[in-house]
Design an enzyme around this catalytic site. Sequence first.
Site, PDB file in Angstrom:
ATOM      1  N   ASP A 182       0.849  -1.193   0.000  1.00  0.00           N
ATOM      2  CA  ASP A 182       0.000   0.000   0.000  1.00  0.00           C
ATOM      3  C   ASP A 182       0.888   1.248   0.000  1.00  0.00           C
ATOM      4  OD1 ASP A 182      -1.648   2.144   0.349  1.00  0.00           O
ATOM      5  OD2 ASP A 182      -2.857   1.250   1.945  1.00  0.00           O
ATOM      6  N   ILE A 202      -0.295   9.606   8.374  1.00  0.00           N
ATOM      7  CA  ILE A 202      -0.918   8.709   9.356  1.00  0.00           C
ATOM      8  C   ILE A 202      -0.578   7.256   9.014  1.00  0.00           C
ATOM      9  CG2 ILE A 202      -2.795  10.325   9.836  1.00  0.00           C
ATOM     10  CD1 ILE A 202      -4.629   8.560   8.091  1.00  0.00           C
ATOM     11  N   GLY A 205      -4.451   1.934   8.125  1.00  0.00           N
ATOM     12  CA  GLY A 205      -5.416   1.245   8.983  1.00  0.00           C
ATOM     13  C   GLY A 205      -5.089  -0.236   9.106  1.00  0.00           C
TER      14      GLY A 205
HETATM   15  C1  LIG Z   1      -9.713   0.180  -3.515  1.00  0.00           C
HETATM   16  C2  LIG Z   1      -8.519   0.798  -2.848  1.00  0.00           C
HETATM   17  C3  LIG Z   1      -8.890   1.438  -1.574  1.00  0.00           C
HETATM   18  C4  LIG Z   1      -7.763   2.173  -0.958  1.00  0.00           C
HETATM   19  C5  LIG Z   1      -8.083   2.496   0.465  1.00  0.00           C
HETATM   20  C6  LIG Z   1      -6.943   3.225   1.105  1.00  0.00           C
HETATM   21  C7  LIG Z   1      -6.251   2.334   2.073  1.00  0.00           C
HETATM   22  C8  LIG Z   1      -5.352   3.057   3.045  1.00  0.00           C
HETATM   23  O1  LIG Z   1      -4.142   3.495   2.478  1.00  0.00           O
HETATM   24  C9  LIG Z   1      -6.055   4.202   3.706  1.00  0.00           C
HETATM   25  C10 LIG Z   1      -5.871   4.148   5.149  1.00  0.00           C
HETATM   26  O2  LIG Z   1      -5.310   3.246   5.698  1.00  0.00           O
HETATM   27  S1  LIG Z   1      -6.530   5.451   6.085  1.00  0.00           S
HETATM   28  C11 LIG Z   1      -6.078   5.048   7.755  1.00  0.00           C
HETATM   29  C12 LIG Z   1      -7.060   4.196   8.466  1.00  0.00           C
HETATM   30  N1  LIG Z   1      -8.344   4.840   8.654  1.00  0.00           N
HETATM   31  C13 LIG Z   1      -8.501   5.867   9.511  1.00  0.00           C
HETATM   32  O3  LIG Z   1      -7.556   6.322  10.117  1.00  0.00           O
HETATM   33  C14 LIG Z   1      -9.894   6.412   9.679  1.00  0.00           C
HETATM   34  C15 LIG Z   1     -10.116   6.857  11.095  1.00  0.00           C
HETATM   35  N2  LIG Z   1     -11.495   7.290  11.289  1.00  0.00           N
HETATM   36  C16 LIG Z   1     -11.865   8.578  11.245  1.00  0.00           C
HETATM   37  O4  LIG Z   1     -11.041   9.467  11.071  1.00  0.00           O
HETATM   38  C17 LIG Z   1     -13.335   8.879  11.423  1.00  0.00           C
HETATM   39  O5  LIG Z   1     -13.961   7.802  12.077  1.00  0.00           O
HETATM   40  C18 LIG Z   1     -14.072   9.095  10.070  1.00  0.00           C
HETATM   41  C19 LIG Z   1     -13.501  10.343   9.369  1.00  0.00           C
HETATM   42  C20 LIG Z   1     -13.921   7.873   9.169  1.00  0.00           C
HETATM   43  C21 LIG Z   1     -15.562   9.299  10.339  1.00  0.00           C
HETATM   44  O6  LIG Z   1     -15.710  10.308  11.280  1.00  0.00           O
HETATM   45  P1  LIG Z   1     -16.922  11.350  11.190  1.00  0.00           P
HETATM   46  O7  LIG Z   1     -16.889  12.063   9.894  1.00  0.00           O
HETATM   47  O8  LIG Z   1     -16.892  12.132  12.452  1.00  0.00           O
HETATM   48  O9  LIG Z   1     -18.151  10.390  11.095  1.00  0.00           O
HETATM   49  P2  LIG Z   1     -19.255  10.123  12.193  1.00  0.00           P
HETATM   50  O10 LIG Z   1     -20.008  11.404  12.436  1.00  0.00           O
HETATM   51  O11 LIG Z   1     -18.644   9.414  13.357  1.00  0.00           O
HETATM   52  O12 LIG Z   1     -20.204   9.098  11.444  1.00  0.00           O
HETATM   53  C22 LIG Z   1     -20.888   9.490  10.263  1.00  0.00           C
HETATM   54  C23 LIG Z   1     -21.476   8.241   9.654  1.00  0.00           C
HETATM   55  O13 LIG Z   1     -20.433   7.443   9.081  1.00  0.00           O
HETATM   56  C24 LIG Z   1     -20.358   6.163   9.723  1.00  0.00           C
HETATM   57  N3  LIG Z   1     -18.949   5.882   9.982  1.00  0.00           N
HETATM   58  C25 LIG Z   1     -18.155   6.537  10.850  1.00  0.00           C
HETATM   59  N4  LIG Z   1     -16.921   6.022  10.829  1.00  0.00           N
HETATM   60  C26 LIG Z   1     -16.939   5.005   9.939  1.00  0.00           C
HETATM   61  C27 LIG Z   1     -15.954   4.089   9.517  1.00  0.00           C
HETATM   62  N5  LIG Z   1     -14.720   4.116  10.012  1.00  0.00           N
HETATM   63  N6  LIG Z   1     -16.296   3.181   8.588  1.00  0.00           N
HETATM   64  C28 LIG Z   1     -17.563   3.123   8.089  1.00  0.00           C
HETATM   65  N7  LIG Z   1     -18.562   3.985   8.491  1.00  0.00           N
HETATM   66  C29 LIG Z   1     -18.236   4.904   9.390  1.00  0.00           C
HETATM   67  C30 LIG Z   1     -21.110   6.316  11.021  1.00  0.00           C
HETATM   68  O14 LIG Z   1     -21.663   5.078  11.437  1.00  0.00           O
HETATM   69  C31 LIG Z   1     -22.162   7.350  10.658  1.00  0.00           C
HETATM   70  O15 LIG Z   1     -23.217   6.720   9.974  1.00  0.00           O
HETATM   71  P3  LIG Z   1     -24.648   6.541  10.712  1.00  0.00           P
HETATM   72  O16 LIG Z   1     -25.028   7.919  11.192  1.00  0.00           O
HETATM   73  O17 LIG Z   1     -25.531   6.012   9.646  1.00  0.00           O
HETATM   74  O18 LIG Z   1     -24.393   5.583  11.847  1.00  0.00           O
END
Ligand SMILES: CCCCCCC[C@@H](O)CC(=O)SCCNC(=O)CCNC(=O)[C@H](O)C(C)(C)COP(=O)(O)OP(=O)(O)OC[C@H]1O[C@@H](n2cnc3c(N)ncnc32)[C@H](O)[C@@H]1OP(=O)(O)O
Length: 279
Positions: A182, A202, A205
């Site tokens: 990745d 960061i 994940g």
């Molecule tokens: C095909 C190729 C693909 C490539 C992919 C890339 C791969 C990698 O390189 C990328 C990475 O590794 S990124 C690093 C790992 N991930 C992170 O660090 C994310 C951390 N999470 C956040 O910052 C917040 O939770 C955040 C920002 C995710 C959400 O926070 P908020 O905006 O405050 O949301 P919130 O108000 O809590 O919730 C809103 C609605 O969204 C749902 N939700 C929240 N977190 C979620 C999550 N992590 N995954 C899925 N759904 C999520 C909530 O349930 C809510 O929905 P509802 O109201 O319907 O319940």
Amino acid sequence: MPIDPAVAVGAELPEVKFSWTSSDVLLYHLALGASELSYVYERDLQVLPTFGVVAPRFKATEPPVVKFPGIDIDLARVLHGTQEITVHAPLPAAGEAVLRTRVADVFDKGSAAVVVQEATAVSVDGTPLYTMRSSIFARDEGGFGGSRGPSMKVELPSREPDAVLETPTLPQQAYLYRLCGDRNPLHADPEFARRAGFEAPILHGLCTYGVVCKAVVDALLDGDTARVTNYSARFTGVVFPGETLRTRVWREGGRLVLVTTAVERDDAPVLSDAVLTYT
Ligand SMILES: CCCCCCC[C@@H](O)CC(=O)SCCNC(=O)CCNC(=O)[C@H](O)C(C)(C)COP(=O)(O)OP(=O)(O)OC[C@H]1O[C@@H](n2cnc3c(N)ncnc32)[C@H](O)[C@@H]1OP(=O)(O)O
């Protein structure tokens, strides 16, 4: 339109044929910070089940591209949202398999979109190895009028945890983990990280996901990776490389319920709704 659910949902992605050797497994374990012989030496090498999640694209050297039928999203808007793996057979230290992936769902969370994929890995001899379900959280990509989807929530027991595990990460952890397929610049390039809204790069994940799996296996499953049958987690907050992870673990109904936080940031949330089942 960057997301067209009518096209995206149900779309089959191209099959990925992949193979791996003990060198890949050793590198993966090193990139999680392992130093125990059973993880870093090829004799009696065991394989963390989370290796399955990275194995299909382990040799990739280009950043991921978030573009499939009905979906075209800027990588800087994308965070890994959730990950689950169900193990059908313990992973051998070397092998060859085929991954079949489909877009299972697309949810509209208002400002954000959540894209869910399901994938199955089958060994070339026909043995089902594992199934995965994962989602990406795409900021500013919602509002296309789709369903909001379910709210996942794993209830935490009200008692004190049965174990608390502290696992340091290395300042260079993300640079190491990039070598596991990745190369998202979000994990290395300060300018890209700033554009994505973070003060610094960061951690992946899936690196956190693997580090926590290993910590739990070592502390609670006698270090036996083959005992894990399912492991799911939601990425609730970011990790900066070098931070210490604190994982609270409850034994609950034959499974382990986990919560991980970042020690140096007053236990800021990292993993939630995390469950590991085992034999
Ligand atoms: C095909 C190729 C693909 C490539 C992919 C890339 C791969 C990698 O390189 C990328 C990475 O590794 S990124 C690093 C790992 N991930 C992170 O660090 C994310 C951390 N999470 C956040 O910052 C917040 O939770 C955040 C920002 C995710 C959400 O926070 P908020 O905006 O405050 O949301 P919130 O108000 O809590 O919730 C809103 C609605 O969204 C749902 N939700 C929240 N977190 C979620 C999550 N992590 N995954 C899925 N759904 C999520 C909530 O349930 C809510 O929905 P509802 O109201 O319907 O319940």
